[in-house]
Design an enzyme around this catalytic site. Structure first.
Site, mmCIF file in Angstrom:
data_model
loop_
_atom_site.group_PDB
_atom_site.id
_atom_site.type_symbol
_atom_site.label_atom_id
_atom_site.label_comp_id
_atom_site.label_asym_id
_atom_site.label_seq_id
_atom_site.Cartn_x
_atom_site.Cartn_y
_atom_site.Cartn_z
ATOM 1 N N SER A 146 0.759 -1.247 0.016
ATOM 2 C CA SER A 146 -0.179 0.015 0.046
ATOM 3 C C SER A 146 0.923 1.217 -0.199
ATOM 4 C CB SER A 146 -0.891 0.004 1.293
ATOM 5 O OG SER A 146 -1.791 1.094 1.243
ATOM 6 N N TYR A 159 -1.407 0.309 10.165
ATOM 7 C CA TYR A 159 -1.495 -0.379 8.793
ATOM 8 C C TYR A 159 -0.187 -0.078 8.190
ATOM 9 C CZ TYR A 159 -3.584 -1.186 4.074
ATOM 10 O OH TYR A 159 -3.626 -1.765 2.924
#
Length: 249
Positions: A146, A159
């Protein structure tokens, strides 16, 4: 190997295959002729995938378990060895968003789960499946990362940390396999896609304006083909560019 089924005879493991990117990728691999070993927590989602792949003439093995069950990952490696003696493709897709919260407010159990699913499980997959990937004539590994790994964004700590760790894991594995092995290791950054995780992260966003997981799946498929020989690369879907992630010597 026919042009219609370029992955005929190949075995692929896809994690998080019950929906979103994992589902779309598993379906694309099945359509290309691979036998898809699909993991996920939801039996119903796996059965839906099984139906979809079989409707296209493909074949699957369903492995319903939570990736934090690390013993199950070890059992998966043993079962694949007994049945196939090799593994040609690993797509490490499964991930959790974790809490969007100031770091000081993150509950330890939520932190631990983000680390376990997004990072440790992928290391355990390497640990269990590396001998099988080396036994293939063209082992291909793709991990889903990501942009959060590189963006200094408030409240995305768990995250972002786990995706940055995953990228370091992929870099290490690529460096270990670049010479004298058939294994090639790459990362994919999907960018904004219409997924359930994206909807949780961006609740005010109109998902109708976003591209779909099915748009990304053919790109991941390319990185899984035996003809793909690049390693230590990050494919960025939003810009459709392939970048080296090898650092200075």
């Amino acid at each position: 190997m026919s042009s219609e089924k370029p992955l005929s005879g190949r075995v692929a493991v896809v994690t998080g295959a019950t929906r979103g990117i994992g589902f779309a990728t598993a379906l694309a691999l099945g359509r290309a002729g691979a036998h898809v070993v699909a993991t996920g927590r939801t039996q119903g989602g796996l059965e839906e995938l099984d139906d979809a792949i079989k409707a296209d003439g493909g074949s699957t093995t369903l492995a319903p378990f939570d990736l934090t069950d690390f013993d199950a990952i070890d059992r998966l490696g043993g079962a694949l060895y007994e049945r196939f003696g090799k593994l040609d493709i690993l797509v490490g897709n499964a991930g959790v968003l974790g809490p969007l919260s100031p770091l000081g407010h993150v509950d330890p159990k939520d932190w631990d789960r983000a680390i376990a699913v997004n990072l440790t499980a992928n290391w355990r997959l390497i640990r269990s499946l590396d001998p099988l990937l080396r036994a293939s004539d063209a082992g291909r590994v793709v991990f889903l990362t990501s942009g959060a790994a590189h963006n200094d964004r408030a409240y995305w700590g768990p995250y972002a940390v786990t995706k940055a760790g995953l990228e370091a894991l992929a870099r290490s594995y690529a460096a270990e396999t670049i010479n004298h092995t058939p294994v090639r290791v790459n990362l994919v950054n999907p960018g904004p896609l219409a997924t359930a995780m994206r909807a949780r992260a961006m609740p005010g966003e109109d998902q109708a304006t976003l591209r779909k997981p099915a748009d990304l799946a053919p790109k991941i498929l390319e990185l899984c083909r035996p003809e793909w020989t690049e390693t230590a690369r990050l494919y960025d879907f939003p810009s459709d560019t392939l970048k080296s992630f090898r650092g200075p010597e």
